[in-house]
Motif scaffolding. Structure first.
Motif, short mmCIF file in Angstrom:
data_model
loop_
_atom_site.label_atom_id
_atom_site.label_comp_id
_atom_site.label_asym_id
_atom_site.label_seq_id
_atom_site.Cartn_x
_atom_site.Cartn_y
_atom_site.Cartn_z
N ARG A 287 0.83 -1.20 0.00
CA ARG A 287 0.00 0.00 0.00
C ARG A 287 0.86 1.25 0.00
O ARG A 287 0.38 2.34 -0.33
N ASN A 288 2.09 1.09 0.39
CA ASN A 288 3.01 2.22 0.40
C ASN A 288 3.45 2.51 -1.04
O ASN A 288 3.88 1.61 -1.75
N ALA A 289 3.35 3.76 -1.42
CA ALA A 289 3.71 4.12 -2.79
C ALA A 289 5.16 3.75 -3.09
O ALA A 289 5.50 3.33 -4.19
N LEU A 290 6.02 3.90 -2.08
CA LEU A 290 7.42 3.56 -2.30
C LEU A 290 7.59 2.07 -2.50
O LEU A 290 8.44 1.64 -3.27
N GLY A 291 6.74 1.31 -1.82
CA GLY A 291 6.78 -0.14 -2.04
C GLY A 291 6.42 -0.49 -3.47
O GLY A 291 7.05 -1.34 -4.11
N VAL A 292 5.40 0.17 -3.98
CA VAL A 292 5.02 -0.05 -5.37
C VAL A 292 6.18 0.29 -6.29
O VAL A 292 6.50 -0.44 -7.24
N ALA B 60 7.85 -9.62 1.29
CA ALA B 60 7.35 -10.03 2.59
C ALA B 60 7.45 -8.92 3.62
O ALA B 60 6.64 -8.87 4.54
N ALA B 61 8.44 -8.04 3.45
CA ALA B 61 8.66 -7.06 4.51
C ALA B 61 7.56 -6.01 4.49
O ALA B 61 6.97 -5.72 3.45
N ASP B 62 7.30 -5.45 5.66
CA ASP B 62 6.33 -4.37 5.75
C ASP B 62 7.01 -3.03 5.96
O ASP B 62 6.48 -2.00 5.58
N ASN B 63 8.16 -3.03 6.53
CA ASN B 63 8.87 -1.79 6.81
C ASN B 63 9.54 -1.30 5.52
O ASN B 63 10.26 -2.04 4.86
N VAL B 64 9.29 -0.07 5.22
CA VAL B 64 9.78 0.47 3.96
C VAL B 64 11.30 0.44 3.90
O VAL B 64 11.89 0.09 2.89
N VAL B 65 11.93 0.79 4.99
CA VAL B 65 13.38 0.88 4.96
C VAL B 65 13.99 -0.50 4.81
O VAL B 65 14.96 -0.69 4.08
N ARG B 66 13.39 -1.45 5.44
CA ARG B 66 13.90 -2.82 5.27
C ARG B 66 13.68 -3.29 3.84
O ARG B 66 14.53 -3.94 3.25
#
Lengths: 399, 124, 245, 823
Positions: B42-47, C47-53
């Motif tokens: 859901r995080n834009a950076l993740g996308v 799998a990770a949820d933390n952006v920095v990780r």
């Protein structure tokens, strides 16, 4: 080296490979770890001399030889602290990331003609790229520490390193262009002979570029006056505020390793690499075919040459650190974007023009052994590019 | 010497030279991971990271096809063309990342969040 | 060839004990190593949820991929990958992370249902891709291990429009023209992106206060000084110049 | 300094000065003093400037080409000498044919080559063979015409500045009655009159100085439009506007013929320039483009008139096309072949018709402009204009233009054309003279007299009397303008045109009466035979002599000489009828008589000046200075020796050389005949109107049909009305009826049907088409409403869709390959 082990000492091939790999790895590790110890001591002494005091005098004799070792033991013994809100994994992994980056870059740095971890044809590019990874450890450390000083330091570091990679890359490209190769061994070979064959003295533009390179190198390894990331006057200790013990020392080893690395790169790119100012071996009539002992002697002399030059570079950085005051972050950015980048760009263009107009330099052929060697390809008889013959055998430490 | 040659799978993996297909499998995994990243984060950076992974997976394929080293006997590698493609993909990925970051920052400035599920102003 | 047992034992760390060393294809081993790292890190990103990780795992994955490139003989592309992807792109990413790293957003949990659906669909996609990749016999042929020619100079010449690797490579196909035009297009593209990104991301002067400002005004400003909260409400400029000013 | 080189400059300036005056008055006229009073000064100053410049040019001409006495029988020698002289003076212009006198060695034809200067000031258009330019052709005739035109125009300007003073304030036109019964009140148009007058002078001088026929045509039309302005000056009067339109339209008829002539010349010869012109060709060498004169009368052929090559080739177009087709590969061969065949074709008589058509066509223009039969009807009506305009039109400008053009164009005219001209002149002369016998309007008498005199000139030119015709043109200009101005003076005094209300005016207007008497004497050619006479005496005698000479040479055409003699009698009769009825005897209308007074000095002075000139214009000073000798300098090459032939009518004609008529029996016969007829005419007029021994009414009643026929002006207007106007109107009415009754109805019906169809179409449009469109729109709208649910705005969902689509594509592609492989 492998051939030497197998043929001269009669070892089996596998053992020879392994021994060669271990020797290379140990050499690099020692340069970094042991070098760090030496350099930390040296820095203390240099700082003390510059500040008109004595520095360490007690540990290990009159000059405090063992001060760094004692510090190391102290650090080993220290409790390893981690802040409560820290991201454990990242906090732990950050120093190793930094150190790994610094260490990896040594793979491609040649110490002498065939004393090189891995002779890459894009060695210069590789070294610059890997060196850029070091910042990752710093950023992760700053983030994972859950401290705002650390975060500030990390952000500054990120901004600074990313910015200084641009002029640094431009400076590095100049010797690459002059040599026609990104292979650092080739580049160093091109500067064989008397010291006026060094690229530092190739033309006025390269001379200027060298100093821009020095500036950018100092900035990219976060040494004063560009050490904004750890500005103790503002940020306590910057990105490593929360670190202690061995993890902290890894950061320091990485830093000193990087210092040595960029100094070594300066030596290879601008200062003739392992070629001394005076071509003693050539004057003595030693060459590749003279004999094995002479061969190794030449290698040793080259090794000493390069390490000496790199050490001089490190000492130069220390001199700067204890002489110049720290810049503000905006001054750091101004130096990069408004001075270093344009100067480097203009010098690059100037060196290019010089190379086109005066390909042989001011003194073509004087004291320059051998013909031109270009990596990868040559002009064939038909004016068509053909593959060059395979490069001379090097110690292959290919995994 | 109960060697690994007893174990056909591991033995093959370690003895035999790799092939282009090996790289393709790696590329497929990276690609799929990127797609999954895009689909779940859901995080834009993740996308954005998912996109990077997808591009990287494609790049692995390009490089594999380009490699004269990996090409089997009689194979026809792409040679430089594949490498140049990979280089261009990397460059354009950098450009794409810059723009995407700028868009994300803008979105964050306007919505105080980076949750892409809340970027549904244009929903039907 | 027999090996001293000590040497074999030394190599036991690689998990390939009892293997005759000469038979080991080091290239395959390194490939497996890098491939495993790359794939595992990629899965870890998912799998990770933390952006920095996630960013860290991504860096690892990309760096391992760069290793794969080196193994495939594409040294220049590998170095490029390290320099631009891992260095540049991810520094940008970290920038984004920092700028948006308010506590609520650092870890936005993915929904379980999404993960399941993505897993199923991803598996189908993976199956399709792997099947496609393995379906061509020529691609399954073992590597011929021809030493790859140095690529940097030909690549550079190709980018300025000269193909020095002309027709003689065995079985090399493809057009024999350079890439000057694409190179220029990409250069201009990068410039445009630079300008566009700067325009998009620039701080706008607005009369209406931004939602973030409203949020900041609602929350006590003391949170900035809170030791544990990370950069909340801080903008890039204040981070760079140091909050202690 | 080469004075002759200054001639184009002098005459060009003289020509352009009235244009400047026109432009100035056009833009600033109403602001020139109160009611534009000073416009008269501007125009007069301009024309005086022109006069001065023309006189200067005249003096220069005389200096360069001294007029020499022409002893009869010595023409050839004199001309050769003059020609050599002309060669000296003419080289400056670069266009004079220096080979002219060399042609004398060939023995046949007239070696004479007139001294002339020609050139182009400005080229309007040049493309291929076609070239239109503003150029000049200056010879003795040009210079003389300039002097005459500017001199008479100056007199008329001065006169008009007095005559038109009514226009300086509000004018009440008593001849125009408005619908409310009042007379028309209008502001004065004083500047406008002089503006048109200036333009008129400019146009006339343009014709005179023109170096090519195109330029002539341009100014020809300008003269026409100026006459339209001036005749229609009182345009509120229906008669004036009708007369103006009539003049213009009748002139158009002639101009149509002239256009045909121009086309024939241009199409066949590719040039309209009179003289040769030198141009710098593309190769840098000078090329001589032969003009009309040297094409028709090439110097190689001794200036004998021949059908020019171009016309021959045009007439033999079929043969030319055949040769060209045979030598399609090499045009040069074809050209040389054609050139070689041209003499043969000429011998076969090809191109003669074209030559005839060109000559007659040009003459048609002259017929219109110079009011010859059958187009003379406009001239008497032109009396509607102010009297100074009549004077100008009738003496020096408009009508003179036609005669001048025939004179200028003379070398091109073939014997057939000349015969046509002669007969047209004779008919005109006779008809106009008979009408003048019975006219009672003083200006109409003069108008018909003008027509008659113009007939004289045309006849003279037609029978080979080039000098005679143009000599008469000059002298006539003087005494006819004098007569008109005198009549204007009378009208000014009496406020009527009707001679029957006049009488005995000699006592109240002595200056006018005396000057008019001089004019009458001049026009009838009064003089002491063989000793001295007024100007008309010389010109008319030479015409009669030439006509007699022609009649002797061609007995079949003796009627022409009778026409001249009869015309002289009639002229004397009607002129003195006019003078006697106006000035002699007792006043018939006391109201008019009491009101009559001598005109102001500004009007009388021109009368006196003109009277003097009417007397002396024909004289030849000792040493040879005289108009006739001056004109002799300008005689076109090859015409001095006469002309023989007849191309079209089959009958061979012989045009005797003009100088032959000046000697021996012909001369004596002519002089005596002229004197006798004139005296007889005067005597008859005196019998009828001075001494009143015979009642004119009695004669009128005896010859009532003839009188009515003459008073009805031969019913030409009625004839034209019947033949041209009525049928035209009828056809127009018919067309109008068809238009209204048939076409309009048809269109109305179509429109009605279209409206009906449009209504049906509108219904279809609204119901069916719009319904369909709306239904589509509704369907789209509803589908959109339904489909919007898919647009969730969730990026991740979209990614899932994409991936699913990709997988589906993979599966489909695999299935397709599988089936392809198995199938």
């Amino acid at each position: 080296m492998v051939e030497y082990l197998t043929h001269t000492l009669g070892l089996s091939g596998t053992l020879a490979w392994t021994i060669a790999a271990v020797v290379a790895a140990v050499l690099v590790l020692n340069v970094i770890a042991g070098g760090a110890l030496v350099f930390i001591w040296a820095e203390r002494k240099v700082a003390a001399r510059i500040q008109d005091r004595l520095g360490p005098t007690r540990t290990g004799g009159r000059f405090g030889w063992l001060q760094s070792l004692a510090d190391g033991i102290k650090l080993l013994a220290k409790e390893d602290l981690m802040p409560d809100g820290a991201d454990g994994l990242l906090f732990k992994i950050a120093p190793y990331v930094s150190f790994c980056a610094s260490f990896c870059a040594f793979i491609a740095l040649p110490f002498a003609f065939d004393v090189v971890g891995l002779r890459l044809n894009v060695a210069v590019f590789f070294v610059v790229a890997v060196l850029g990874l070091e910042v990752f450890g710093v950023i992760i450390a700053g983030y994972a520490s859950a401290s705002k000083w650390s975060l500030f330091g990390a952000m500054r570091e990120a901004a600074q390193v990313v910015s200084y990679e641009v002029p640094l890359g431009m400076c590095v490209v100049v010797p690459v262009m002059l040599a026609g190769s990104m292979d650092m061994v080739t580049i160093a070979e091109k500067q064989a002979g008397w010291f006026w064959n060094w690229y530092l003295f190739h033309d006025p533009f390269t001379f200027v570029v060298f100093w821009v390179y020095v500036t950018c190198a100092v900035a990219s390894v976060n040494r004063a006056p560009f050490d904004l990331a750890e500005a103790e006057s503002e940020l306590v200790a910057g990105f490593h505020t929360e670190y202690s013990g061995l993890r902290w020392s890894f950061f320091f080893m990485a830093e000193y390793g990087s210092m040595f690395l960029v100094s070594g790169m300066a030596a290879v790119l601008f200062l003739g690499g392992w070629n001394g100012p005076i071509p003693i071996a050539t004057l003595l009539g030693w060459s590749e075919g003279t004999g094995e002992s002479a061969h190794y002697l030449v290698r040793l002399v080259g090794l000493a040459n390069l390490i000496g030059k790199a050490t001089l570079g490190v000492l130069f950085m220390m001199w700067i650190r204890w002489t110049l005051p720290r810049l503000r972050i905006d001054q750091v950015m101004t130096t990069c974007l408004k001075y270093c980048t344009p100067i480097a760009a203009v010098m690059f263009a100037g060196a290019m023009l010089w190379q086109v107009l005066l390909p042989g330099g001011l003194m073509p052929g004087v004291g320059r052994p051998g013909g031109e060697v270009r990596e990868g390809w040559l002009e064939g008889p038909g004016g068509r590019a053909v593959q060059a013959p395979a490069p001379p055998a090097v110690a292959e430490i290919r995994p | 010497m109960t060697s690994l040659s007893m174990n056909p799978v591991l033995g093959f993996l370690i003895d035999a030279p790799v092939s282009v297909a090996h790289y393709l499998v790696v590329g497929a995994i990276l690609f799929t991971a990127g797609v999954a990243c895009m689909a779940t984060k859901r995080n834009a950076l993740g996308v954005l990271m998912g996109i990077e992974l997808v591009l990287n997976g494609a790049n692995v394929n390009f490089v594999a096809f380009a490699s004269t080293y990996l090409a089997g006997e009689g194979g026809r590698p792409l040679g430089l063309d594949g490498q140049v493609f990979a280089v261009f993909v990397i460059l354009l990925a950098a450009a794409e990342a810059a723009v995407a970051l700028a868009i994300t920052l803008n979105f964050y400035n306007n919505h105080a969040t980076v949750d892409v599920d809340r970027a549904d102003d244009l929903k039907g | 060839m027999t090996l001293p047992s000590s040497v074999v034992g030394d190599l036991g760390v690689l998990g390939v004990a009892f293997l005759p060393l000469a038979a080991i294809n080091w290239h395959s081993v390194m490939f497996l190593l890098f491939a495993a790292v790359a794939c595992l890190a990629a899965v870890a990103v998912v799998a990770a949820d933390n952006v920095v990780r996630m960013a860290l795992y991504l860096v690892v994955s990309l760096a391992a991929t760069a290793g794969l490139f080196f193994l495939a003989g594409a040294e220049f592309v590998g170095a490029m990958q390290l320099m631009i992807y891992v260095g540049g792109t991810l520094v940008l990413l970290v920038f984004g992370v920092m700028l948006t790293a308010q506590a609520p957003f650092v870890a936005i949990k993915s929904e379980g249902g999404d993960r399941v659906v993505a897993g199923i669909v991803g598996a189908a996609l993976l199956a399709a891709l792997v099947l496609a990749g393995l379906s061509v016999p020529a691609w399954r042929q073992p590597a011929s291990m021809h030493a790859p020619p140095p690529a940097a100079t030909p690549l550079g010449m190709a980018l300025v429009g000269v193909r020095v690797d002309a027709a003689e490579g065995p079985g090399v196909i493809g057009p024999r023209v350079g890439y000057l035009l694409p190179f220029e297009i990409v250069s201009v593209h990068l410039l445009v992106v630079l300008v566009g990104a700067a325009y998009l991301a620039r701080a706008k002067r607005r009369k209406v206060p931004r939602p973030i400002d409203q949020v900041a005004s609602v929350e006590p400003p003391a949170s900035v000084a809170a030791h544990a909260s990370i950069g909340r409400g801080e903008r890039a400029g204040s981070v760079l110049t140091g909050g202690s000013a | 300094m080469d004075l002759a080189a200054q001639l184009p400059l002098l005459l060009g300036l003289a020509w352009l000065t009235p244009l400047a005056s026109f432009v100035a008055i056009l833009f600033f006229g109403p602001r020139m003093g109160p009611h534009g009073r000073n416009a008269a000064w501007v125009a007069t100053a301009a024309i005086v400037t022109s006069l001065v410049l023309s006189l200067a040019a005249f003096v220069v001409w005389l200096g360069v080409h001294p007029v020499q006495a022409v002893a009869h029988g010595e023409h050839g020698v004199v001309h050769a000498a003059a020609d050599a002289h002309a060669g000296d003076g003419g080289h400056a212009s670069g266009s004079h044919d220096a080979d002219g006198h060399l042609a004398a060695d060939h023995g046949h034809g007239d070696p004479h080559q007139p001294a002339a200067y020609s050139g182009n000031w400005y080229t309007l258009y040049r493309g291929g063979r076609l070239e239109l330019s503003i150029g000049y052709y200056i010879d003795a005739l040009t210079v003389l015409m300039f002097v005459v035109v500017t001199f008479i125009a100056t007199c008329i300007h001065v006169y008009a500045s007095g005559y038109m003073h009514d226009e300086l304030h509000e004018v009440t036109d008593h001849e125009v009655r408005l619908a409310d019964g009042h007379h028309l009140h209008r502001p004065g148009r004083f500047p406008r009159f002089f503006q048109a007058l200036s333009l008129f002078c400019f146009s006339m001088m343009g014709i005179v100085i023109a170096g090519n026929l195109a330029m002539v045509f341009i100014f020809w039309e300008l003269v026409g439009i100026c006459s339209w302005f001036l005749i229609g000056f009182y345009y509120e009067r229906k008669s004036a506007s009708t007369a103006a339109n009539k003049a213009f339209i009748v002139n158009r008829v002639g101009d149509f013929g002239m256009l045909i002539g121009l086309m024939a010349l241009w199409g066949a010869l590719g040039t309209l320039s009179f003289a040769d012109s030198t141009t710098v060709g593309p190769d840098g060498n000078e090329q001589v483009r032969p003009g009309l004169f040297s094409q028709f009368r090439p110097s190689e052929a001794g200036h004998v008139l021949q059908v020019p090559d171009g016309m021959v080739a045009a007439a033999a177009a079929a043969e030319v096309a055949t040769i060209s087709a045979d030598h399609a590969s090499s045009p040069a061969d074809a050209a040389s072949q054609i050139a070689a065949r041209i003499p043969d074709w000429r011998g076969m008589g090809m191109g003669r018709w074209l030559l005839f058509i060109a000559g007659v066509g040009i003459f048609c223009g002259c017929v219109g402009k110079s009011a010859q039969f059958p187009l003379f009807v406009w001239l008497p009506d032109a009396m509607e204009g102010p009297t100074p305009v009549s004077a100008l039109v009738h003496s020096a400008t408009m009508v003179a233009a036609g005669v001048y053009l025939v004179g200028r164009f003379y070398p091109v005219l073939s014997p057939d054309v000349l015969l046509v001209i002669a007969y047209v002149g004779a008919i005109t002369l006779f008809i106009a003279a008979t009408i003048a016998l019975v006219a009672n309007d003083i200006k109409r008498v003069l108008a018909y007299s003008t027509v008659s005199q113009l007939g004289y000139m045309m006849l003279a030119l037609g029978v080979g009397g080039w000098v005679a015709g143009l000599f008469h043109l000059v002298t006539h200009a003087f005494f006819k303008s004098l007569l008109f101005l005198c009549s204007g003076s009378v009208i000014h005094a009496c406020h009527t045109n009707d001679m029957r209300k006049m009488g005995g005016l000699a006592k109240v207007m002595p200056w006018t009466a005396f000057t008019m008497l001089v004019g009458c004497l001049a026009i009838i050619g009064a003089g002491v035979p063989f000793v001295i006479g007024l100007s008309g005496y010389y010109s008319k005698d030479s015409i009669l002599a030439q006509a007699l000479s022609f009649a002797n040479a061609n007995p079949g055409h003796r009627v022409l000489s009778w026409a001249v003699a009869g015309g002289a009698f009639l002229t004397a009769f009607y002129m003195f009828r006019l003078w006697f009825m106006t000035f002699a005897g007792q006043p018939r209308d006391h109201h008019v008589h009491e009101h009559a007074h001598e005109s102001p000095n500004v009007m009388v002075t021109p009368l006196v000046v003109l009277a003097v000139l009417a007397v002396v214009a024909g004289w030849t000073l000792p040493g040879g200075l005289g108009i006739a000798n001056l004109l002799e300098q300008a005689r076109p090459a090859g015409t001095a020796a006469g002309l023989e032939g007849g191309f079209v009518f089959g009958q061979s004609l012989l045009f005797p050389a003009e100088h032959e008529s000046h000697e021996g029996a012909v001369h004596i016969t002519a002089t005596l005949t002229a004197f006798g007829t004139a005296m007889a005419g005067v005597l008859l007029a005196a019998l009828l109107y001075l001494w009143k021994l015979i009642s004119p009414d009695l004669i009128a009643s005896i010859f009532r049909p003839i009188y009515a026929f003459l008073a009805g002006r031969w019913y030409f207007d009625e004839l034209y009305d019947l033949v041209f106007v009525k049928p035209t109107l009828g056809v127009a009415n018919l067309a109008s009826g068809v238009d209204r009754g048939l076409i309009d109805r048809l269109i109305d019906g179509i429109a009605w049907a279209a409206r009906g169809l449009a209504g049906i179409d509108a219904w279809i449009d609204r119901t069916l088409v719009d319904g369909l469109v709306n239904a589509t729109a509704n369907a789209t709208w509803n589908a959109g409403l339904k489909l919007r649910g898919l647009q969730t705005g969730r990026l991740r969902q979209y990614v899932m869709f994409i991936v699913l689509g990709t997988v589906a594509l993979f599966v489909l592609a695999a299935a397709a390959f599988r089936s392809a492989g198995t199938g």
